[in-house]
Design a protein around this motif. Structure first.
Motif, short mmCIF file in Angstrom:
data_model
loop_
_atom_site.label_atom_id
_atom_site.label_comp_id
_atom_site.label_asym_id
_atom_site.label_seq_id
_atom_site.Cartn_x
_atom_site.Cartn_y
_atom_site.Cartn_z
N UNK A 1 -9.86 -15.49 14.66
CA UNK A 1 -10.35 -14.18 14.21
C UNK A 1 -11.84 -14.05 14.47
N UNK A 2 -12.23 -12.94 15.06
CA UNK A 2 -13.64 -12.71 15.35
C UNK A 2 -14.41 -12.47 14.06
N UNK A 3 -13.79 -11.78 13.12
CA UNK A 3 -14.42 -11.49 11.85
C UNK A 3 -13.34 -11.55 10.78
N UNK A 4 -13.66 -12.07 9.63
CA UNK A 4 -12.66 -12.19 8.55
C UNK A 4 -12.99 -11.26 7.38
N UNK A 5 -13.82 -10.25 7.61
CA UNK A 5 -14.16 -9.31 6.54
C UNK A 5 -12.95 -8.47 6.16
N UNK A 6 -12.60 -8.47 4.88
CA UNK A 6 -11.42 -7.74 4.41
C UNK A 6 -11.54 -6.26 4.76
N UNK A 7 -10.44 -5.72 5.30
CA UNK A 7 -10.37 -4.31 5.64
C UNK A 7 -10.94 -3.96 7.00
N UNK A 8 -11.49 -4.95 7.72
CA UNK A 8 -12.12 -4.67 9.00
C UNK A 8 -11.11 -4.70 10.13
N UNK A 9 -11.27 -3.78 11.09
CA UNK A 9 -10.50 -3.84 12.33
C UNK A 9 -11.11 -4.89 13.25
N UNK A 10 -10.28 -5.61 13.99
CA UNK A 10 -10.79 -6.59 14.93
C UNK A 10 -9.79 -6.82 16.04
N UNK A 11 -10.11 -7.73 16.95
CA UNK A 11 -9.25 -8.07 18.08
C UNK A 11 -9.11 -9.58 18.18
N UNK A 12 -7.99 -10.01 18.72
CA UNK A 12 -7.80 -11.40 19.12
C UNK A 12 -7.67 -11.42 20.64
N UNK A 13 -8.34 -12.37 21.29
CA UNK A 13 -8.42 -12.44 22.75
C UNK A 13 -7.87 -13.77 23.22
N UNK A 14 -7.08 -13.75 24.29
CA UNK A 14 -6.48 -14.98 24.79
C UNK A 14 -6.22 -14.83 26.29
N UNK A 15 -5.60 -15.85 26.89
CA UNK A 15 -5.31 -15.80 28.33
C UNK A 15 -4.08 -16.63 28.63
#
Length: 202
Positions: A123-137
């Protein structure tokens, strides 16, 4: 080895020592030589805001500032949220997660491409309620990737783009958009490919 912002951590390099080696010592395959990677199509002019935003930030050592010709945008709302990547060369890639431009921090990472094949997306950010992205390949061209688990916390499907890193070495970069629950409870996601292979995705 993952590098974000100004965190130092050089890419691992395998060195074969020819002097002093014996027949009993295992030989290590050296990394392929580095060479630039050219994307076949540039990012659209509408992605200029991402280039301009990243240009104002401190990037990890070894991560160049992106330009429209070097940038690939996986997902964006067009003005304040995006996930995008730009290859450094055939071995390393930089990527940016912009959650709320101007109000929330933008995260820039530099990773070895091969590390992304096996590592669980963090997780890029673990702030509750925040939108984020997970990146992989993924190695090769993967034409369909699905994400499952905790549907109430998934905001969008998997976005992907396949890039030729040279000599036909294809890599599919992918990301998905999720929202961290207000309660802060742990999330559980899986990424699955058409051959039935799944990986832990959070």
């Amino acid at each position: 080895m993952r590098r974000g912002f100004a965190v130092l951590g050089p890419t691992a390099v395998l060195i074969m020592a020819l002097t002093g080696a014996t027949a009993c010592e295992p030989l290590l395959d050296p990394l392929p030589p580095r060479h630039p990677v050219l994307l076949p199509t540039p990012a659209p002019p509408s992605a200029r805001w991402i280039v301009d935003l990243v240009a104002t930030l401190n990037l990890p050592p070894g991560c160049p500032k992106p330009t429209l010709p070097t940038l690939a945008v996986l997902d964006t709302d067009g003005e304040s949220r995006a996930v995008a990547f730009w290859p450094v060369d055939n071995l390393d890639v930089c990527y940016a997660v912009i959650n709320d431009a101007g109000r929330s921090p933008t995260t820039i990472w530099l990773d070895a491409v091969t590390d992304l094949f096996s590592r669980t997306p963090m997780p890029i950010d673990t702030t509750a309620g925040l939108d984020s992205y997970a990146f992989t390949a993924y190695r090769g061209q993967v034409d369909d990737i699905t994400v499952s688990g905790d549907p109430d916390d998934l905001v969008g499907p998997v976005r992907r783009r396949t890039v030729d890193l040279g000599a036909g070495a294809l890599v599919t970069f992918a990301a998905y958009h999720y929202r961290i629950p207000p309660t802060g409870r742990p999330l559980s996601f899986s990424l699955c490919t058409p051959d039935g292979t799944c990986r832990d995705a959070h």
